[in-house]
Write an enzyme that holds these catalytic residues in place. Sequence first.
Site, short mmCIF file in Angstrom:
data_model
loop_
_atom_site.label_atom_id
_atom_site.label_comp_id
_atom_site.label_asym_id
_atom_site.label_seq_id
_atom_site.Cartn_x
_atom_site.Cartn_y
_atom_site.Cartn_z
N ASP A 92 0.88 -1.20 0.09
CA ASP A 92 -0.03 -0.12 0.07
C ASP A 92 0.97 1.19 -0.08
O ASP A 92 2.07 1.05 0.03
CB ASP A 92 -0.96 0.11 1.22
CG ASP A 92 -0.34 0.16 2.57
OD1 ASP A 92 0.88 0.42 2.53
OD2 ASP A 92 -0.83 0.17 3.60
N ASP A 271 -7.95 -7.50 -0.07
CA ASP A 271 -6.91 -7.77 1.21
C ASP A 271 -7.54 -7.25 2.47
O ASP A 271 -8.53 -6.38 2.37
CB ASP A 271 -5.63 -6.86 1.07
CG ASP A 271 -6.01 -5.32 1.51
OD1 ASP A 271 -6.48 -4.39 0.77
OD2 ASP A 271 -5.47 -4.98 2.64
#
Lengths: 376, 376
Positions: A92, A271
């Site tokens: 991320d 996720d």
Amino acid sequence: MKFELHTTDKNSSARAGTITTAHGQIQTPIFMPVGTLGTVKGVPPEALKDQVKAQIILGNTYHLYLRPNTEVLEAAGGLHKFMTWDRPILTDSGGYQVYSLGQMRKIKEEGVIFKSHIDGSKLNFTPEYVMDIQRTIGADIMMAFDECPPYPSDYDYAKKSMEMTHRWLKRCINRFDSTEGKYGYEQTLFPIVQGSTYKDLRRASAEFVAEQNREGNAIGGLSVGEPAEKMYEFTELVCDILPKDKPRYLMGVGTPANILEGIALGVDMFDCVMPTRNARNGMLFTTKGIINIKNKKWEKDFSVLDDGLDCHVSNTYSKSYLRHLNKANEILGAYIASTHNLAFYLHLVGEARKHILAGDFASWKKEQVEVLMQRL
Amino acid sequence: MKFELHTTDKNSSARAGTITTAHGQIQTPIFMPVGTLGTVKGVPPEALKDQVKAQIILGNTYHLYLRPNTEVLEAAGGLHKFMTWDRPILTDSGGYQVYSLGQMRKIKEEGVIFKSHIDGSKLNFTPEYVMDIQRTIGADIMMAFDECPPYPSDYDYAKKSMEMTHRWLKRCINRFDSTEGKYGYEQTLFPIVQGSTYKDLRRASAEFVAEQNREGNAIGGLSVGEPAEKMYEFTELVCDILPKDKPRYLMGVGTPANILEGIALGVDMFDCVMPTRNARNGMLFTTKGIINIKNKKWEKDFSVLDDGLDCHVSNTYSKSYLRHLNKANEILGAYIASTHNLAFYLHLVGEARKHILAGDFASWKKEQVEVLMQRL
């Protein structure tokens, strides 16, 4: 990165595809276990491969930047080598942690100034710097630096935030395209759609993101407290705009039911910390429903955790034994529960893929959602 | 239980043998990982087998009595089935924990009354009851209920305590011999030599224990704070009296050097929490010496933990990675360090056995003690 779309379900928008990265292939739809600090909490890399059958895992840029730090990661030759994981990794951008963990943060056009949650030191994340950090981490898939507005946000804030996220995206793309991977393999950059829960903003953001023509696209700013129906509504709206020939990643989602609904709406990648975090608290997701292992009813239940999975811990250890380990706060309990939950999540998306390919996904999904979310 | 003595070293009292139990064979000298609560802390049973190569593990009667409790263990069919471990298990008698953990304990001729460290409930352990509990746990090797006097103890206390331990031993033997295993296999009972650090008491206790003619014998009350030289002196004194054709178990020992010296004095079995407890604190025992993984010097050391072992975690994960996991307090760090340390301990006793059989144990031991205890 390459994405091959094999089929789209006739009765939903569910898709089956294959992503090819420098570290191997990913069969979609896929769930990506979260490995915040270079480890999926409680699960050894060998168990991630052999038992969970994870195809790609996630790393958190913000956390890895602080610990071990980019100097160590660069000396190691990137995160794959550092943690001994030779399959794909996605990182991320740190954007989410900046907002959820950062103290005294100041969001400006240039970037974000905030304090470390570890030692209070002052940090300055700009879109360019976040690209540089992710180059050093070496993830196969890097995420653009975005602002993730809270739910609910008023329209003006959501609009301004989205517009800045778009300008930041341009800066991320410029930096990414003018740099190269540090370790001899290619990385790719996914932009993120924002726009809170406003249809016109979400539409504008999805169109802006689609225009960038990157190799994959993400949907951010959902699963932040809004009702599930709203999450599905906006996922559908965005998926209808994002290009069909690129993988779509719905960030931070979710429960087994959320994932099946997301797949039905055309999402390819997911996720969430839920399977590992809830595992540590004694909550198991199984092929028969949800188990709170702390309940007295499991005290003398010597049946295995889940006989519906091809996973060693799931069909070896009993509910009674795991309950004991959980009650006694033993490390082994976290390992067994986390490994099981992730194996279940990977099993779930694998089954979804089979049913998409077989053409009966929609009916299978309807049946599964009821089974999986019942409390045992 | 059967013990076959293969050879005794010419230049020391070190022995190589084989113990045969209902759950398989144990090659001696052996180290037994401690599985207090039905789990060797941080190490899954599958890693205990494949990586550590443990041949027998220890369970703690006192802890298992409280959690999960004997009712659950009996319903499970014993500890082996409960924890999914099909190799031999030894249980201590709970005597040591009664003294180290029990609150408000009263030691009487009949037994010990004390309070649980979990919920303060009143417990009453007698020699007979401790035999019954161990019958329910189902360990292959059960230990007699003893009093473990602190170091130092005055002569009168040590003598009275030893005499009561002897009377308790008789009661343990009576109970053991008049009962049977609950799960269809044979168990055996080891008596424990006490006598603190007084030669005449130790001699008397060793003689009393030897006279009972059980299938194996243990040395208790050492490694409780006395200098290492005293521990070796009394181990030697006792080993010289205990029968040669029975395995000898030195309880709660110790460092790699302690174990090699113990083997040289004729000890066949060891157990200690040190490899797992120290692992969780970042201390590694390796074939090259001792590592404190927290030290800055390992920050960018990407060499594997120990290339001298046939153990996956030891020759896969780097010192840098383990340091990071330890610093970040990640569960995986405890797993890697604990698995490695135990693999090292099993490697150490395995190498000792090889050198005993090859006839060069004494010279090998001298060299190893220096290498293993140096700080890297």
